[in-house]
Scaffold this motif. Structure first.
Motif, PDB file in Angstrom:
ATOM      1  N   TYR A 134      47.405  -1.010 -11.205  1.00  0.00           N
ATOM      2  CA  TYR A 134      46.477   0.251 -10.686  1.00  0.00           C
ATOM      3  C   TYR A 134      46.123   0.052  -9.264  1.00  0.00           C
ATOM      4  CZ  TYR A 134      42.958   3.962 -10.792  1.00  0.00           C
ATOM      5  OH  TYR A 134      42.236   4.983 -10.457  1.00  0.00           O
ATOM      6  N   THR A 135      45.633  -0.913  -8.909  1.00  0.00           N
ATOM      7  CA  THR A 135      44.811  -1.182  -7.572  1.00  0.00           C
ATOM      8  C   THR A 135      45.800  -1.465  -6.576  1.00  0.00           C
ATOM      9  OG1 THR A 135      44.532  -3.272  -8.021  1.00  0.00           O
ATOM     10  CG2 THR A 135      42.773  -1.977  -8.636  1.00  0.00           C
ATOM     11  N   LYS A 139      38.811   2.852 -24.251  1.00  0.00           N
ATOM     12  CA  LYS A 139      39.316   3.554 -25.370  1.00  0.00           C
ATOM     13  C   LYS A 139      39.570   5.155 -25.136  1.00  0.00           C
ATOM     14  CE  LYS A 139      38.404   0.227 -28.857  1.00  0.00           C
ATOM     15  NZ  LYS A 139      37.353  -0.161 -30.097  1.00  0.00           N
ATOM     16  N   LYS A 140      38.602   5.618 -24.401  1.00  0.00           N
ATOM     17  CA  LYS A 140      38.368   7.230 -24.210  1.00  0.00           C
ATOM     18  C   LYS A 140      39.620   7.559 -23.403  1.00  0.00           C
ATOM     19  CE  LYS A 140      35.616  10.656 -21.986  1.00  0.00           C
ATOM     20  NZ  LYS A 140      34.420  10.940 -21.609  1.00  0.00           N
ATOM     21  N   ARG A 141      39.788   6.630 -22.455  1.00  0.00           N
ATOM     22  CA  ARG A 141      41.030   6.923 -21.428  1.00  0.00           C
ATOM     23  C   ARG A 141      42.428   6.536 -21.764  1.00  0.00           C
ATOM     24  NH1 ARG A 141      36.304   6.712 -19.609  1.00  0.00           N
ATOM     25  NH2 ARG A 141      35.605   7.966 -17.999  1.00  0.00           N
ATOM     26  N   GLY A 164      35.886   3.255 -13.666  1.00  0.00           N
ATOM     27  CA  GLY A 164      36.000   2.060 -13.195  1.00  0.00           C
ATOM     28  C   GLY A 164      36.645   1.019 -14.003  1.00  0.00           C
ATOM     29  N   VAL A 165      37.081   1.401 -15.339  1.00  0.00           N
ATOM     30  CA  VAL A 165      37.851   0.629 -16.388  1.00  0.00           C
ATOM     31  C   VAL A 165      39.482   0.689 -15.680  1.00  0.00           C
ATOM     32  CG1 VAL A 165      36.496   1.025 -18.367  1.00  0.00           C
ATOM     33  CG2 VAL A 165      38.002   2.790 -17.993  1.00  0.00           C
ATOM     34  N   ARG A 166      39.613   1.819 -15.135  1.00  0.00           N
ATOM     35  CA  ARG A 166      41.183   2.151 -14.667  1.00  0.00           C
ATOM     36  C   ARG A 166      41.496   0.829 -13.976  1.00  0.00           C
ATOM     37  NH1 ARG A 166      43.062   6.697 -16.458  1.00  0.00           N
ATOM     38  NH2 ARG A 166      41.506   8.458 -16.764  1.00  0.00           N
ATOM     39  N   LEU A 167      40.292   0.131 -13.331  1.00  0.00           N
ATOM     40  CA  LEU A 167      40.758  -0.943 -12.287  1.00  0.00           C
ATOM     41  C   LEU A 167      41.382  -2.285 -12.970  1.00  0.00           C
ATOM     42  CD1 LEU A 167      37.602  -0.820  -9.893  1.00  0.00           C
ATOM     43  CD2 LEU A 167      39.886   0.227  -9.728  1.00  0.00           C
ATOM     44  N   SER A 168      41.048  -2.126 -14.462  1.00  0.00           N
ATOM     45  CA  SER A 168      41.480  -3.228 -15.199  1.00  0.00           C
ATOM     46  C   SER A 168      42.871  -3.390 -15.539  1.00  0.00           C
ATOM     47  CB  SER A 168      40.696  -3.347 -16.561  1.00  0.00           C
ATOM     48  OG  SER A 168      40.834  -2.341 -17.352  1.00  0.00           O
TER      49      SER A 168
END
Length: 119
Positions: free
Chosen positions: A51-52, A85-87, A43-47
């Protein structure tokens, strides 16, 4: 004042859950409830800005619009710091209303009267 958190763990891997999470968050914010969306795991990708832009589940408003409406209604978007951070995402490319936070912020919100639902 009531406090409500919607935890969203999905992005394009399950855009239906991401969309419905923001639909519920908007309903909460529109009801005058202090509302936070916590983006975690994928879900962090939505930030990330842009992206959206192409996420639009049938029967719902486009996800970008739902997110913009949520922030306009004074909803807050919190982004899980370790997941972000992981992504390897860019902290300078966050959507309006998004803040990177640690787990302590979530614990504080929930232990001071907040409830949570997860998508």
């Amino acid at each position: 004042m009531a406090k409500f958190m919607v935890s969203i763990t999905h992005a394009k891997d399950n855009s239906d859950k991401a969309t419905v999470g923001f639909v519920v968050a908007n309903a909460s914010a529109a009801s005058g409830v202090e509302t936070v969306v916590f983006l975690t795991v994928e879900g962090v990708r939505l930030s990330s800005k842009g992206y959206t832009d192409d996420i639009h589940e049938e029967g719902f408003a486009p996800l970008k619009q739902l997110m913009d409406d949520f922030v306009e209604a004074e909803g807050k978007i919190w982004v899980c710091s370790p997941c972000f951070k992981k992504r390897g995402l860019d902290g300078n490319n966050l959507v309006k209303g998004a803040t990177i936070v640690g787990g302590a912020k979530v614990v504080e919100f929930l232990t001071t009267g907040g409830s949570c639902i997860t998508y």
